[in-house]
Design a protein around this motif. Structure first.
Motif, PDB file in Angstrom:
ATOM      1  N   UNK A  22      40.127  43.556  45.465  1.00  0.00           N
ATOM      2  CA  UNK A  22      41.149  44.581  45.259  1.00  0.00           C
ATOM      3  C   UNK A  22      40.545  45.949  45.552  1.00  0.00           C
ATOM      4  N   UNK A  23      41.029  46.555  46.629  1.00  0.00           N
ATOM      5  CA  UNK A  23      40.490  47.849  47.048  1.00  0.00           C
ATOM      6  C   UNK A  23      40.479  48.887  45.918  1.00  0.00           C
ATOM      7  N   UNK A  24      41.569  49.017  45.126  1.00  0.00           N
ATOM      8  CA  UNK A  24      41.530  50.026  44.060  1.00  0.00           C
ATOM      9  C   UNK A  24      40.330  49.854  43.122  1.00  0.00           C
ATOM     10  N   UNK A  25      40.055  48.622  42.739  1.00  0.00           N
ATOM     11  CA  UNK A  25      38.932  48.379  41.835  1.00  0.00           C
ATOM     12  C   UNK A  25      37.596  48.720  42.481  1.00  0.00           C
ATOM     13  N   UNK A  26      37.441  48.354  43.749  1.00  0.00           N
ATOM     14  CA  UNK A  26      36.178  48.638  44.431  1.00  0.00           C
ATOM     15  C   UNK A  26      35.993  50.157  44.565  1.00  0.00           C
ATOM     16  N   UNK A  72      43.019  50.348  35.917  1.00  0.00           N
ATOM     17  CA  UNK A  72      44.183  49.761  35.243  1.00  0.00           C
ATOM     18  C   UNK A  72      45.164  50.852  34.776  1.00  0.00           C
ATOM     19  N   UNK A  73      44.616  51.874  34.119  1.00  0.00           N
ATOM     20  CA  UNK A  73      45.509  52.863  33.485  1.00  0.00           C
ATOM     21  C   UNK A  73      45.799  54.091  34.343  1.00  0.00           C
ATOM     22  N   UNK A  74      44.849  54.540  35.131  1.00  0.00           N
ATOM     23  CA  UNK A  74      45.023  55.840  35.802  1.00  0.00           C
ATOM     24  C   UNK A  74      45.291  55.760  37.302  1.00  0.00           C
ATOM     25  N   UNK A  75      44.827  54.693  37.941  1.00  0.00           N
ATOM     26  CA  UNK A  75      44.952  54.641  39.405  1.00  0.00           C
ATOM     27  C   UNK A  75      46.405  54.621  39.885  1.00  0.00           C
ATOM     28  N   UNK A  76      47.261  53.726  39.334  1.00  0.00           N
ATOM     29  CA  UNK A  76      48.641  53.685  39.851  1.00  0.00           C
ATOM     30  C   UNK A  76      49.396  55.017  39.704  1.00  0.00           C
ATOM     31  N   UNK A  93      48.344  45.408  41.739  1.00  0.00           N
ATOM     32  CA  UNK A  93      46.946  45.268  42.163  1.00  0.00           C
ATOM     33  C   UNK A  93      45.980  45.662  41.052  1.00  0.00           C
ATOM     34  N   UNK A  94      46.397  46.602  40.224  1.00  0.00           N
ATOM     35  CA  UNK A  94      45.480  47.213  39.261  1.00  0.00           C
ATOM     36  C   UNK A  94      45.602  46.629  37.855  1.00  0.00           C
ATOM     37  N   UNK A  95      46.499  45.642  37.668  1.00  0.00           N
ATOM     38  CA  UNK A  95      46.603  45.084  36.323  1.00  0.00           C
ATOM     39  C   UNK A  95      45.373  44.223  36.045  1.00  0.00           C
ATOM     40  N   UNK A 102      35.885  41.712  39.059  1.00  0.00           N
ATOM     41  CA  UNK A 102      34.925  41.447  40.128  1.00  0.00           C
ATOM     42  C   UNK A 102      34.912  42.595  41.142  1.00  0.00           C
ATOM     43  N   UNK A 103      36.086  43.095  41.481  1.00  0.00           N
ATOM     44  CA  UNK A 103      36.174  44.193  42.451  1.00  0.00           C
ATOM     45  C   UNK A 103      35.496  45.456  41.915  1.00  0.00           C
TER      46      UNK A 103
END
Ligand SMILES: [Zn+2]
Length: 195
Positions: A22-26, A72-76, A93-95, A102-103
């Protein structure tokens, strides 16, 4: 650090190495370790400004946790407001998920990977190895041109930054007519995210 956002291109490339990453997590993971720098300046000015979150143990444990929470909380809300990327797709994607963890882990490790060669001290193995005993290979490469905590460090920093800027421009140019901000911040086409 190279300037923190310059960790983005490496995060982007790594996110492409696994279909389910998941790109957002990375991306968030790749930024997170630097949040300790201003805190160290303010509260622990007698210690190195890269320490806990730039160590493997701190990055893997606390860095990953912080990155998961931030994604999880701020990206979206932030990315949908700034770049008009679909908020629900971002939320999906961010839940919280195994893949998000892992990302984020890949992201924080990518930060350490990029920082290590260009720093004249590295807390990677802190608290077991003194950060000042671990000099980045790129700094050593430039050591003939000046002190490792001066000119050699600056050259290593500039070299790394230039590569990252070029890579980032390449990403922007490649996606400029292909759903740029969605690909840049979410990393999925609509059809993929619907699956
Ligand atoms: Zn850093």
């Amino acid at each position: 650090m190279p300037i923190t956002p310059l960790h983005y291109p490496l995060a982007f490339v790594l996110s492409k190495t696994g279909k389910r990453f998941l790109l957002p997590g990375v991306v968030v993971g790749s930024f997170i370790p630097d949040i300790e720098v201003p805190l160290m300046w303010i509260f622990f000015s007698d210690l190195p400004d890269h320490l806990f979150l730039h160590s493997l143990v701190g990055a893997v444990l606390a860095g990953t946790l912080l990155a998961v929470l931030a994604t999880w909380f701020f990206y979206p809300p932030i990315i949908s407001a700034l770049f008009q990327v679909n908020k629900q797709d971002l939320k999906d994607s961010c839940s919280l998920s195994y893949m998000l963890v892992l990302s984020c882990l890949i992201g924080v490790l990518s930060h350490l990977l990029l920082d290590y060669p260009m720093h004249w001290f590295n807390p990677i193995l802190w608290p077991w190895v003194n950060p000042y005993d671990v000099v980045g290979p790129l700094v050593l490469f430039f050591a003939p041109y000046g002190p490792i905590n001066g000119t050699a460090f600056r050259l290593a920093n500039a070299f790394t930054s230039v590569i990252m800027v070029v890579a980032w421009i390449a990403i922007l140019v490649y996606y400029r007519k292909r759903n740029l901000w969605r690909n840049h911040w979410l990393g999925k086409s609509s059809s993929e995210s619907a699956q």
